[in-house]
Design an enzyme around this catalytic site. Structure first.
Site, PDB file in Angstrom:
ATOM      1  N   ARG A 257      37.923 103.584  60.290  1.00 16.51           N
ATOM      2  CA  ARG A 257      37.729 104.979  59.888  1.00 16.51           C
ATOM      3  C   ARG A 257      38.934 105.373  59.061  1.00 16.51           C
ATOM      4  O   ARG A 257      40.003 105.594  59.595  1.00 16.51           O
ATOM      5  CB  ARG A 257      37.609 105.850  61.146  1.00 16.51           C
ATOM      6  CG  ARG A 257      37.963 107.294  60.890  1.00 16.51           C
ATOM      7  CD  ARG A 257      37.632 108.217  62.011  1.00 16.51           C
ATOM      8  NE  ARG A 257      38.245 107.972  63.292  1.00 16.51           N
ATOM      9  CZ  ARG A 257      39.508 108.254  63.619  1.00 16.51           C
ATOM     10  NH1 ARG A 257      40.337 108.760  62.729  1.00 16.51           N
ATOM     11  NH2 ARG A 257      39.948 108.033  64.844  1.00 16.51           N
ATOM     12  N   HIS A 261      39.396 111.598  62.533  1.00 14.70           N
ATOM     13  CA  HIS A 261      38.241 111.548  63.436  1.00 14.70           C
ATOM     14  C   HIS A 261      37.248 112.651  63.068  1.00 14.70           C
ATOM     15  O   HIS A 261      36.066 112.407  62.853  1.00 14.70           O
ATOM     16  CB  HIS A 261      38.703 111.695  64.891  1.00 14.70           C
ATOM     17  CG  HIS A 261      37.590 111.906  65.845  1.00 14.70           C
ATOM     18  ND1 HIS A 261      36.696 110.906  66.171  1.00 14.70           N
ATOM     19  CD2 HIS A 261      37.188 113.000  66.523  1.00 14.70           C
ATOM     20  CE1 HIS A 261      35.790 111.395  67.014  1.00 14.70           C
ATOM     21  NE2 HIS A 261      36.072 112.659  67.231  1.00 14.70           N
ATOM     22  N   TYR A 270      48.868 109.288  65.512  1.00 14.49           N
ATOM     23  CA  TYR A 270      48.641 108.100  66.339  1.00 14.49           C
ATOM     24  C   TYR A 270      48.459 106.793  65.557  1.00 14.49           C
ATOM     25  O   TYR A 270      48.173 105.760  66.141  1.00 14.49           O
ATOM     26  CB  TYR A 270      47.447 108.325  67.287  1.00 14.49           C
ATOM     27  CG  TYR A 270      46.148 108.732  66.598  1.00 14.49           C
ATOM     28  CD1 TYR A 270      45.319 107.774  66.034  1.00 14.49           C
ATOM     29  CD2 TYR A 270      45.777 110.071  66.504  1.00 14.49           C
ATOM     30  CE1 TYR A 270      44.138 108.139  65.400  1.00 14.49           C
ATOM     31  CE2 TYR A 270      44.596 110.452  65.868  1.00 14.49           C
ATOM     32  CZ  TYR A 270      43.791 109.486  65.318  1.00 14.49           C
ATOM     33  OH  TYR A 270      42.623 109.857  64.689  1.00 14.49           O
TER      34      TYR A 270
HETATM   35  C1  TPP Z   1      29.913 112.360  76.597  1.00 15.00           C
HETATM   36  C2  TPP Z   1      31.054 112.762  75.683  1.00 15.00           C
HETATM   37  N1  TPP Z   1      32.322 112.651  76.126  1.00 15.00           N
HETATM   38  C3  TPP Z   1      33.352 112.999  75.301  1.00 15.00           C
HETATM   39  C4  TPP Z   1      33.104 113.490  74.054  1.00 15.00           C
HETATM   40  C5  TPP Z   1      34.265 113.884  73.133  1.00 15.00           C
HETATM   41  N2  TPP Z   1      34.369 112.898  72.040  1.00 15.00           N
HETATM   42  C6  TPP Z   1      33.886 113.161  70.821  1.00 15.00           C
HETATM   43  S1  TPP Z   1      34.098 111.875  69.777  1.00 15.00           S
HETATM   44  C7  TPP Z   1      34.859 110.948  70.945  1.00 15.00           C
HETATM   45  C8  TPP Z   1      35.361 109.552  70.625  1.00 15.00           C
HETATM   46  C9  TPP Z   1      34.253 108.616  70.245  1.00 15.00           C
HETATM   47  O1  TPP Z   1      34.771 107.432  69.730  1.00 15.00           O
HETATM   48  P1  TPP Z   1      33.845 106.273  69.240  1.00 15.00           P
HETATM   49  O2  TPP Z   1      32.702 106.118  70.177  1.00 15.00           O
HETATM   50  O3  TPP Z   1      34.697 105.081  69.014  1.00 15.00           O
HETATM   51  O4  TPP Z   1      33.215 106.788  67.881  1.00 15.00           O
HETATM   52  P2  TPP Z   1      33.916 107.267  66.542  1.00 15.00           P
HETATM   53  O5  TPP Z   1      34.150 108.750  66.690  1.00 15.00           O
HETATM   54  O6  TPP Z   1      35.168 106.499  66.382  1.00 15.00           O
HETATM   55  O7  TPP Z   1      32.950 106.999  65.452  1.00 15.00           O
HETATM   56  C10 TPP Z   1      34.948 111.659  72.140  1.00 15.00           C
HETATM   57  C11 TPP Z   1      35.573 111.125  73.370  1.00 15.00           C
HETATM   58  C12 TPP Z   1      31.746 113.604  73.634  1.00 15.00           C
HETATM   59  N3  TPP Z   1      31.400 114.029  72.419  1.00 15.00           N
HETATM   60  N4  TPP Z   1      30.737 113.231  74.474  1.00 15.00           N
END
Ligand code: TPP
Length: 360
Positions: A257, A261, A270
């Protein structure tokens, strides 16, 4: 193919290197030059759309949104490898895949502008709405796969999630169900290095996410997610395998990415500038462009023309979005059930009062 890329042996599929050279001709997918150019054009369009959306958000004209820069090959390559009738069950960071499937930037703007219209795709577009709760979409995909089997149809489902998503319970439930019931689902993990600020190495002790497939007795493959050809080839194989009735496949696309985020995040807190620089050189658009230029299928003029056309198109779709009056508050409550129960009615009244107070 899956046997050749055992994730436990540290195997990863890469067909094109960072200079746009084909390094594994044996795995090169059968794909016409025309289609490769189309893929690059879609990737470039998605990149421009992403950068524009971020800048509109910075101007306060959209709400918080995830950035897509750097993940275009994984999105476009995987979506192009499935058929029109196949289902797509997205997460929130595969803009290029949604565009291939039939969504438009207008939908994207509506969605991140807070309108339900962003999920109202043209009739017959087998694309589910964006899923923000991490990995909840994996069980939806398994369910759709199950219904395909039940009805005796031949379609497949592709669902997307991140490396962080692989730590959620729904990941395991989705894979387990799909494996036990032989559901035609492609579980496509965009391993982009981070789950917000949590680095991949702290996400799981496993060396790869692909190897998690082994516990479910399904194929798992790690691929270079910035290599359009590797993505296209692996997803085509997975779709064929699933369509033939063998069940699900787990694909781990290693990508990065390059942006934040979301627009609320500051990645400098980070990760290092050196790391970002390193991945800039592995950029999926640069690689495919180099390949196309080496075959005389693309040049500076095509790049400029397509950039101008895409920019104008995206700007006009944004204008359309900004002219939209917005979804009436009642719709948010009304569309959920055939008849609104008292509990929803009172929530609607509370919300109306809240908004009136804010505006008053
Ligand atoms: C069930 C849930 N827990 C926590 C969150 C908060 N949250 C949003 S994005 C994220 C990280 C996700 O990372 P990843 O799965 O690696 O996907 P990326 O955003 O890197 O594409 C979190 C913890 C959420 N949206 N849903």
């Amino acid at each position: 193919m899956f046997k050749d890329f055992d994730p436990l042996q540290g195997k990863r599929l890469e067909i094109m290197n960072i200079n746009g050279e084909i390094v594994a001709q044996k795995w090169m997918p059968k794909i016409s030059d025309e289609k490769i150019v189309e893929a690059y054009k879609t990737m470039l369009y998605a990149r421009i759309g992403d950068l524009k959306a971020v800048s509109y958000q910075r101007q306060g004209r959209l709400y918080t949104l995830p950035t897509n820069i750097g993940q275009e090959a994984a999105a476009v390559g995987s979506a192009m490898a499935i058929e029109k009738n196949d289902w797509m069950v997205p997460a929130y960071r595969e803009l290029g895949a949604w565009l291939v499937k039939g969504a438009t930037m207008r939908h994207y703007f509506y969605y991140f502008g807070g309108s339900e219209e962003g999920s109202r795709f043209p009739e017959g577009t087998r694309l589910l709405p964006v899923s923000v709760p991490i990995s909840s979409q994996l069980t939806h995909a398994a369910g759709i796969g199950h219904s395909i089997n039940y009805k005796g149809e031949k379609d497949v489902v592709i669902t997307y999630f991140g490396d962080g998503g692989s730590s959620q319970g729904d990941f395991h439930e989705g894979l387990n169900w799909a494996a036990v019931f032989n559901c035609p689902v492609i579980f496509f993990c965009n391993n982009n290095g981070y789950a917000i600020s949590l680095p991949r190495k702290k996400q799981t002790k496993a060396r790869t996410i692909a190897q998690k497939a082994i516990a479910y007795e399904i194929p798992g493959i790690q691929i270079d997610g910035n290599d359009f050809f590797a993505v296209y080839r692996a997803t085509s194989e997975a779709a064929r395998y699933a369509r033939e009735g063998h069940g699900p496949v787990l694909i781990e696309a290693v990508t990065y990415r390059r942006g934040a985020h979301t627009t609320s995040d500051d990645p400098t807190k980070y990760r290092s500038a050196e790391e970002e620089k390193e991945w800039e050189q592995k950029d999926p658009l640069l690689r495919l462009r180099k390949y196309l230029e080496s075959k005389n299928l693309w040049d500076e003029k095509s790049e400029q023309d397509h950039t101008e056309e895409s920019t104008a198109d995206i700007e006009s779709q944004f204008k359309e979005y900004e002219q939209f009056e917005g979804t009436p508050l009642e719709d948010i409550f009304k569309y959920q059930l055939e008849e609104m129960p008292d509990s929803l009615k009172s929530q609607m009244v509370d919300m109306r009062n809240f908004i009136n107070r804010k505006e008053g």
